[in-house]
Write a protein that holds these residues in place. Structure first.
Motif, short mmCIF file in Angstrom:
data_model
loop_
_atom_site.label_atom_id
_atom_site.label_comp_id
_atom_site.label_asym_id
_atom_site.label_seq_id
_atom_site.Cartn_x
_atom_site.Cartn_y
_atom_site.Cartn_z
N MET A 148 0.84 -1.20 0.00
CA MET A 148 0.00 0.00 0.00
C MET A 148 0.87 1.25 0.00
O MET A 148 1.84 1.33 0.76
CB MET A 148 -0.92 0.00 1.23
N THR A 149 0.53 2.20 -0.89
CA THR A 149 1.31 3.41 -0.97
C THR A 149 1.23 4.22 0.31
O THR A 149 0.24 4.18 1.02
CB THR A 149 0.83 4.29 -2.15
N VAL A 202 -7.69 8.63 -6.84
CA VAL A 202 -7.96 7.19 -6.75
C VAL A 202 -7.34 6.46 -7.94
O VAL A 202 -6.70 5.41 -7.78
CB VAL A 202 -9.48 6.94 -6.67
N GLY A 231 -3.69 5.82 -7.67
CA GLY A 231 -3.24 4.83 -6.69
C GLY A 231 -3.01 5.35 -5.30
O GLY A 231 -2.21 4.77 -4.54
N THR A 232 -3.71 6.41 -4.89
CA THR A 232 -3.56 6.90 -3.52
C THR A 232 -3.84 5.77 -2.52
O THR A 232 -4.68 4.90 -2.76
CB THR A 232 -4.50 8.09 -3.25
N GLY A 233 -3.12 5.81 -1.38
CA GLY A 233 -3.29 4.76 -0.38
C GLY A 233 -4.63 4.78 0.30
O GLY A 233 -5.11 3.74 0.77
N ALA A 234 -5.27 5.94 0.37
CA ALA A 234 -6.60 6.07 0.94
C ALA A 234 -7.14 7.44 0.57
O ALA A 234 -6.38 8.40 0.40
CB ALA A 234 -6.59 5.90 2.46
N LEU A 235 -8.45 7.54 0.47
CA LEU A 235 -9.12 8.82 0.32
C LEU A 235 -9.80 9.11 1.64
O LEU A 235 -10.63 8.31 2.10
CB LEU A 235 -10.14 8.78 -0.82
N VAL A 266 -14.79 6.45 -4.66
CA VAL A 266 -14.16 5.19 -4.21
C VAL A 266 -15.04 3.96 -4.34
O VAL A 266 -14.53 2.84 -4.33
CB VAL A 266 -13.65 5.29 -2.76
N THR A 314 -14.18 0.48 -6.07
CA THR A 314 -12.73 0.34 -6.18
C THR A 314 -12.22 -0.34 -4.92
O THR A 314 -12.98 -0.61 -3.99
CB THR A 314 -12.04 1.70 -6.34
N ARG A 315 -10.94 -0.59 -4.85
CA ARG A 315 -10.35 -1.15 -3.62
C ARG A 315 -9.63 -0.08 -2.82
O ARG A 315 -8.94 -0.39 -1.85
CB ARG A 315 -9.38 -2.30 -3.95
N THR A 316 -9.79 1.18 -3.18
CA THR A 316 -9.17 2.27 -2.43
C THR A 316 -9.92 2.47 -1.12
O THR A 316 -11.13 2.71 -1.12
CB THR A 316 -9.19 3.58 -3.23
#
Length: 296
Positions: free
Chosen positions: A1-2, A55, A58-62, A78, A81-83
């Motif tokens: 995860m980024t 998103v 590839g952000t690790g979370a919003l 989101v 998606t898997r974010t």
């Protein structure tokens, strides 16, 4: 995860709490070793475009910073998606955060929880409602409650829950029950006279009104609360009980469960997460595990 996290901020939430809350939340995330970028946007459409881009990148979370309206906007970015979605709940209602057991109006604590959840991979896949291409997390309102919402949104005073209490009293003077036509899943169309039909993915709206008190965010079903034809006096006695969820015991109140509902009436607007969806008829689907959230 980024290690990069995106804060999605509503600067006007909770009379300016959104902008102020972003700072301690960001500090807590940075202290945990995450890089933080902020998305504001000049309009809601611009902000959503920027959030979707984050998103896609590839952000690790919003992380939505604001109230249920900001969460609703974040869901459009989101869902599906898997974010992961994080919440720093500092708005007026914060009902989605309440349903998830998250801190309310404690941005530093929310930031710490998000950081801990990311590091510990504490993720929950929860259901969302969907009307056409629009997602919602809490309750779809139609009837008396949507008229109260409409009036409350036009009011500039007072703030918080009292605004909707006053809007309710104002709407009582002119309200009449509405002839509805509803279909649950693939069943037959039912014609009813009702004061309201509330479709709950989550349990509450309006800052803690537990209109669909038994709703479960992970069962793949809506809890649908139908308040039948009742006079002003009955409604005045029943509606305050919604804060405790004890209104569900009243003989004029019925709860049914379904994964899909079609709601039709000759007038009325649907609201979800406090945001207008449009005029009835509307069809809502409960989509199991549609969003991944950072939660205890």
């Amino acid at each position: 995860m980024t290690g990069e996290i995106t804060l999605f901020v509503n600067p006007t939430a909770g009379r300016g709490r959104g902008a102020r809350a972003a700072l301690p939340a960001a500090s807590a995330l940075r202290a945990a070793g995450f890089q933080v970028r902020t998305v504001l946007g000049e309009t809601s459409e611009d902000a959503l475009t920027r959030a979707r881009a984050a998103v896609a990148d590839g952000t690790g979370a919003l992380v939505a910073v604001g109230g249920d309206g900001m969460v609703n906007l974040a869901l459009q970015a989101v869902a599906g998606t898997r974010t992961p979605l994080g919440l720093v709940a500092v708005g007026t209602g914060n009902d989605f955060a309440r349903a998830l057991g998250l801190p309310v109006r404690h941005p530093e604590a929310a930031g710490r929880l998000i950081a801990e959840a990311l590091k510990g991979s504490r993720l929950r896949d929860v259901d969302l409602g969907r009307v056409g291409g629009t997602w919602f997390g809490t309750v779809l309102a139609s009837g008396f409650d949507s008229r109260v919402n409409d009036r409350g949104n036009r009011m500039r005073w007072p703030a918080g829950r009292l605004r909707y209490d006053l809007a309710m009293l104002a709407e009582l003077a002119a309200f009449r029950p509405v002839p509805y036509r509803i279909r649950l899943d693939d069943g037959e169309v039912r014609e009813i006279e009702a004061t309201l039909v509330a479709v709950g993915n989550g349990s509450s709206y309006g800052g803690g009104m537990r209109i669909c008190a038994g709703a479960d965010l992970q069962d793949g079903l809506f809890d649908i609360t139908i308040v039948g034809d009742c006079g002003r006096g009955t409604l005045l006695r029943v509606f305050p009980k919604v804060y405790r969820g004890t209104h569900l015991d009243h003989p004029r109140v019925t709860v049914v469960r379904a994964a899909r509902i079609e709601i039709a009436a000759d007038s009325g607007t649907g609201y979800a997460d406090g945001e207008p969806l449009g005029a009835l008829p509307l069809t809502a689907d409960c989509v199991r595990g549609a969003v991944r959230v950072l939660a205890p």
